[in-house]
Design a protein around this motif. Structure first.
Motif, mmCIF file in Angstrom:
data_model
loop_
_atom_site.group_PDB
_atom_site.id
_atom_site.type_symbol
_atom_site.label_atom_id
_atom_site.label_comp_id
_atom_site.label_asym_id
_atom_site.label_seq_id
_atom_site.Cartn_x
_atom_site.Cartn_y
_atom_site.Cartn_z
ATOM 1 N N THR A 79 0.850 -1.312 -0.030
ATOM 2 C CA THR A 79 -0.028 -0.077 0.054
ATOM 3 C C THR A 79 0.976 1.334 0.055
ATOM 4 O O THR A 79 1.891 1.384 0.728
ATOM 5 C CB THR A 79 -0.804 -0.012 1.231
ATOM 6 O OG1 THR A 79 -1.894 -1.161 1.048
ATOM 7 C CG2 THR A 79 -1.934 1.279 1.315
ATOM 8 N N GLU A 80 0.672 2.307 -0.852
ATOM 9 C CA GLU A 80 1.227 3.562 -0.919
ATOM 10 C C GLU A 80 0.287 4.392 -1.901
ATOM 11 O O GLU A 80 -0.602 4.034 -2.481
ATOM 12 C CB GLU A 80 2.405 3.376 -1.577
ATOM 13 C CG GLU A 80 2.645 2.960 -2.951
ATOM 14 C CD GLU A 80 3.888 2.851 -3.554
ATOM 15 O OE1 GLU A 80 4.148 3.139 -4.897
ATOM 16 O OE2 GLU A 80 4.970 2.702 -2.651
ATOM 17 N N GLY A 81 0.523 5.620 -1.436
ATOM 18 C CA GLY A 81 -0.058 6.823 -2.118
ATOM 19 C C GLY A 81 -1.552 7.038 -1.492
ATOM 20 O O GLY A 81 -2.447 7.692 -2.119
ATOM 21 N N HIS A 82 -1.925 6.509 -0.378
ATOM 22 C CA HIS A 82 -3.272 6.574 0.183
ATOM 23 C C HIS A 82 -3.517 7.682 1.093
ATOM 24 O O HIS A 82 -2.252 8.454 1.658
ATOM 25 C CB HIS A 82 -3.497 5.386 1.156
ATOM 26 C CG HIS A 82 -2.390 4.821 1.907
ATOM 27 N ND1 HIS A 82 -1.132 4.552 1.580
ATOM 28 C CD2 HIS A 82 -2.479 4.547 3.382
ATOM 29 C CE1 HIS A 82 -0.374 4.232 2.688
ATOM 30 N NE2 HIS A 82 -1.063 4.460 3.885
ATOM 31 N N TYR A 137 -9.621 7.636 -4.884
ATOM 32 C CA TYR A 137 -8.287 7.507 -4.078
ATOM 33 C C TYR A 137 -8.500 6.478 -2.857
ATOM 34 O O TYR A 137 -9.579 6.042 -2.319
ATOM 35 C CB TYR A 137 -8.278 8.813 -3.373
ATOM 36 C CG TYR A 137 -7.657 10.238 -4.109
ATOM 37 C CD1 TYR A 137 -6.393 10.098 -4.301
ATOM 38 C CD2 TYR A 137 -8.594 10.993 -4.594
ATOM 39 C CE1 TYR A 137 -5.711 11.207 -5.056
ATOM 40 C CE2 TYR A 137 -8.022 11.973 -5.315
ATOM 41 C CZ TYR A 137 -6.548 12.296 -5.517
ATOM 42 O OH TYR A 137 -6.103 13.149 -6.111
ATOM 43 N N GLN A 138 -7.635 5.881 -2.793
ATOM 44 C CA GLN A 138 -7.358 4.859 -1.487
ATOM 45 C C GLN A 138 -7.348 5.761 -0.420
ATOM 46 O O GLN A 138 -6.485 6.847 -0.161
ATOM 47 C CB GLN A 138 -6.132 3.946 -1.676
ATOM 48 C CG GLN A 138 -6.066 2.984 -2.687
ATOM 49 C CD GLN A 138 -4.967 2.033 -2.742
ATOM 50 O OE1 GLN A 138 -4.119 2.026 -1.943
ATOM 51 N NE2 GLN A 138 -4.981 1.210 -3.949
ATOM 52 N N TYR A 139 -7.945 5.221 0.881
ATOM 53 C CA TYR A 139 -7.892 5.834 2.130
ATOM 54 C C TYR A 139 -7.924 4.742 3.083
ATOM 55 O O TYR A 139 -8.253 3.670 2.906
ATOM 56 C CB TYR A 139 -8.987 6.780 2.172
ATOM 57 C CG TYR A 139 -10.291 6.094 2.356
ATOM 58 C CD1 TYR A 139 -10.887 6.057 3.801
ATOM 59 C CD2 TYR A 139 -11.102 5.910 1.392
ATOM 60 C CE1 TYR A 139 -12.107 5.345 3.845
ATOM 61 C CE2 TYR A 139 -12.419 5.330 1.383
ATOM 62 C CZ TYR A 139 -12.907 5.030 2.819
ATOM 63 O OH TYR A 139 -14.190 4.543 3.013
ATOM 64 N N VAL A 172 6.120 12.842 4.785
ATOM 65 C CA VAL A 172 4.651 12.667 4.444
ATOM 66 C C VAL A 172 4.059 14.074 4.696
ATOM 67 O O VAL A 172 4.050 14.629 6.136
ATOM 68 C CB VAL A 172 4.114 11.590 5.060
ATOM 69 C CG1 VAL A 172 4.267 11.621 6.695
ATOM 70 C CG2 VAL A 172 2.447 11.372 4.981
ATOM 71 N N LYS A 202 4.516 6.009 3.670
ATOM 72 C CA LYS A 202 4.212 6.009 1.992
ATOM 73 C C LYS A 202 2.919 6.497 1.589
ATOM 74 O O LYS A 202 2.348 6.513 0.709
ATOM 75 C CB LYS A 202 4.071 4.447 1.552
ATOM 76 C CG LYS A 202 5.425 3.654 2.128
ATOM 77 C CD LYS A 202 6.543 4.103 0.800
ATOM 78 C CE LYS A 202 7.644 3.456 0.871
ATOM 79 N NZ LYS A 202 8.942 3.806 -0.039
ATOM 80 N N ALA A 203 2.122 7.080 2.806
ATOM 81 C CA ALA A 203 0.821 7.600 2.499
ATOM 82 C C ALA A 203 1.007 9.125 1.564
ATOM 83 O O ALA A 203 2.083 9.699 1.652
ATOM 84 C CB ALA A 203 0.293 8.107 3.890
ATOM 85 N N ALA A 204 0.024 9.532 0.983
ATOM 86 C CA ALA A 204 -0.052 10.594 0.060
ATOM 87 C C ALA A 204 -0.226 11.898 1.184
ATOM 88 O O ALA A 204 0.325 12.742 0.761
ATOM 89 C CB ALA A 204 -1.029 10.766 -0.963
#
Length: 588
Positions: A129-132, A154-156, A221, A194-196
């Protein structure tokens, strides 16, 4: 049969669960030992009575008596045997019928069911998981933000520290992760590094703890936090927050800008280099009833109309856009151009009445401060005596009382601003004020977005949603903005000129018609060209500056290339400050 062993294996690693299973096993061992003792005593007493039975018969008799089945095929003849039978029966009732079920449920079944429930709310995200987007509380802002994220793909993940609440939200279809929001291990498990973006929309102190904890995990982040108190902004920044949103202040400023009947001047809401963005109400001016093409503001004052607000609905500006008495114009221009606009319209809409603000909470006080900057008189109606700050400006009483509204001057007031945080109260007061003064302007606050349409039906001229303002502000930051939105869902962006547009004029490109993005300036090596006309050529290597909604910008990127870079302006902040790197404290 394979399912139970796997679930038991998952249950055992936790220390409390291992302790519970050990206690259950200990009880079962004690019970087995007692059955063995009773079986031995059975043989001893039977031999004393002159009868002989097998060991299996002794076990059989003990279990039938302890379980209260008592078949009666084997009985004692002596009083000692009968007393022994009573003891076995009573102990069996306590141990098998009461303690055994209770122990099994308490130490095994209940923990197993809890483990089953916890499995429904995962404790970590998959390693890829990344960009969440990580959310740390569930409130009106985050609930609407989740809807927006799902709409845009979007992933959340929503962190929830209370298991029953996590399961409730899970059953509602929300992607929850169960874990303590104040533990670094939790943020490692949800891959915060790795989160957005990480969004904390709870209380100021909780948000401070979250920002500080997340910053231990990752220095890069982006962390967005909301703040209710002014003093919390600096603390949240020191804790590691990249962006601090003071939603009460944003609501107050937006309320003040929407008020008509006090002046028709242009009020600056944002700055992008030399370009200023302002709002102006059209009520009481010669603009009402005419189209933008007929008004010719570009020729008269040099300003460009980039959009119009009509009873809370935003419209991109076109030559055929009609201005009515409820229109708020969104203007773009230099300081000199906006000054010329003020010279043309400052004589209109002057009112001697005071604006009535219902509610002396954070939003109400922020609205009052914004009106003071505009030198507009106001009165705040507040029923809590502890909130009275200035007896000359505050009216103690209930806004549902006509006498209180009369004391506040509703008969001559140009506008009423309803700032209650309860939507039911806002609807009630909106209907009441509209009945008392059919022609007065009413601006209402909505906490939940679903009540916006209801407030308009109740008679509000403008409705500002607390949840929508917070959610759209966070989305703007997620899309790459270095600051807050200009207005709800609208921002100013700068982009490289796409190759397909180089060499054309703005009229030939017709960007506003094809995408909804309104070009307000061109940046070239020579400098800014504000409000360029349709005949202005678009040179290669220049940069376009346009006003756009999120959907309009998406259409622009789809039409001219997703690789185009952009930067976004912050209301009230200078251009260099708007490009501050995440985590860097603002300049003082």
């Amino acid at each position: 049969m394979k399912i139970f062993p796997s679930q038991l294996t998952a249950l055992l690693p936790a220390a409390p669960n291992r302790r519970n299973v050990a206690l259950l096993m200990r009880f079962l061992g004690f019970l087995a030992g007692l059955v063995a003792v009773y079986s031995i005593l059975f043989h001893i007493i039977m031999e004393a009575e002159g009868r002989d039975h097998s060991w299996l018969t002794g076990l059989y008799w003990t279990l039938t008596v302890m379980s209260t089945l008592g078949f009666g095929d084997i009985t004692f003849q002596s009083d000692v045997g009968r007393v022994f039978s009573i003891i076995v029966l009573l102990s069996g009732m306590v141990l098998l019928l009461i303690l055994l079920p209770f122990t099994f449920i308490e130490f095994f079944y209940a923990p197993w069911m809890q483990a089953q429930n916890e499995a429904r709310a995962p404790r970590r995200l998959p390693p890829e998981t990344e960009g969440h987007v990580l959310l740390t509380s569930y409130d009106a802002v985050s609930a609407l933000l989740i809807q927006r994220l799902e709409q845009r793909g979007y992933q959340y993940a929503l962190l929830v520290g209370n298991l029953p609440e996590a399961l409730r939200l899970y059953d509602l279809g929300i992607r929850v992760v169960f874990g303590a929001i104040d533990r670094p291990e939790t943020y490692r498990a949800v891959r915060a590094g790795k989160a957005a973006l990480v969004a904390a929309t709870g209380g100021d102190m909780v948000n401070t703890n979250i920002a500080f904890t997340v910053r231990e995990i990752s220095a890069e982040v982006p962390i967005v936090t909301t703040a209710d108190m002014a003093d919390s902004v600096e603390i949240l920044t020191l804790a590691g927050s990249s962006h601090v949103l003071r939603l009460p202040e944003l609501m107050g400023e937006a309320n003040a800008r929407r008020i008509s009947g006090v002046d028709a001047r242009a009020h600056i809401v944002g700055q992008f280099g030399e370009l200023l963005i302002a709002e102006s109400t059209a009520t009481g001016t010669p603009l009402v009833g005419r189209t933008l093409a007929e008004i010719r503001l570009r020729e008269l004052a040099g300003v460009s109309v980039v959009g119009l607000w009509k009873r809370g609905r935003f419209e991109p500006a076109t030559g055929q856009s009609q201005v009515d008495a409820h229109t708020v114009l969104l203007l773009a221009g230099s300081r000199e151009q906006l000054t010329r606009y003020d010279e043309l319209f400052c004589i209109y809409n002057v009112s001697s009445g005071a604006v009535i603000i219902i509610g002396g909470g954070r939003v109400g006080r922020a609205t009052a401060r914004a009106l003071e900057k505009r030198e507009v008189d106001y009165r705040i109606i507040e029923r809590d005596p502890t909130r009275i700050r200035d007896p000359e400006k505050y009216i103690l009483g209930s806004a549902a009382d006509a006498a209180t509204l009369e004391r506040a001057g509703i008969g001559s007031a140009p506008a009423v601003v309803v700032t209650a945080h309860d939507d039911d109260i806002s609807i009630y007061l909106t209907i009441y004020c509209r009945r008392l003064q059919p022609d007065i302007q009413i601006i209402s606050r909505a906490t939940a977005e679903r009540n916006i349409s209801t407030l308009y039906r109740a008679g509000a001229d403008f409705v500002l949603s607390y949840a929508s303002m917070g959610a759209e502000s966070i989305l703007e930051l997620l899309h790459g903005s270095s600051g807050m939105m200009l207005t709800e869902g609208l921002h100013i962006s700068e982009t490289e000129v796409p190759p397909t547009l180089a060499g054309k004029t703005l009229g030939e490109a017709d960007i506003a018609h094809t995408t909804g993005c309104n070009v307000v300036a061109l940046r070239t090596k020579e400098g800014f060209s504000l409000n360029p006309s349709a005949a202005t050529p678009i040179p290669a290597g220049a940069r376009l500056i346009f006003a756009a909604t999120v959907d309009a910008e998406k259409r622009f990127l789809e039409a001219y290339g997703a690789g185009v870079s952009r930067r976004t302006a912050i209301p009230g902040m200078r251009h260099s400050e708007a490009w501050r790197a995440p985590g860097t404290p603002p300049a003082h």
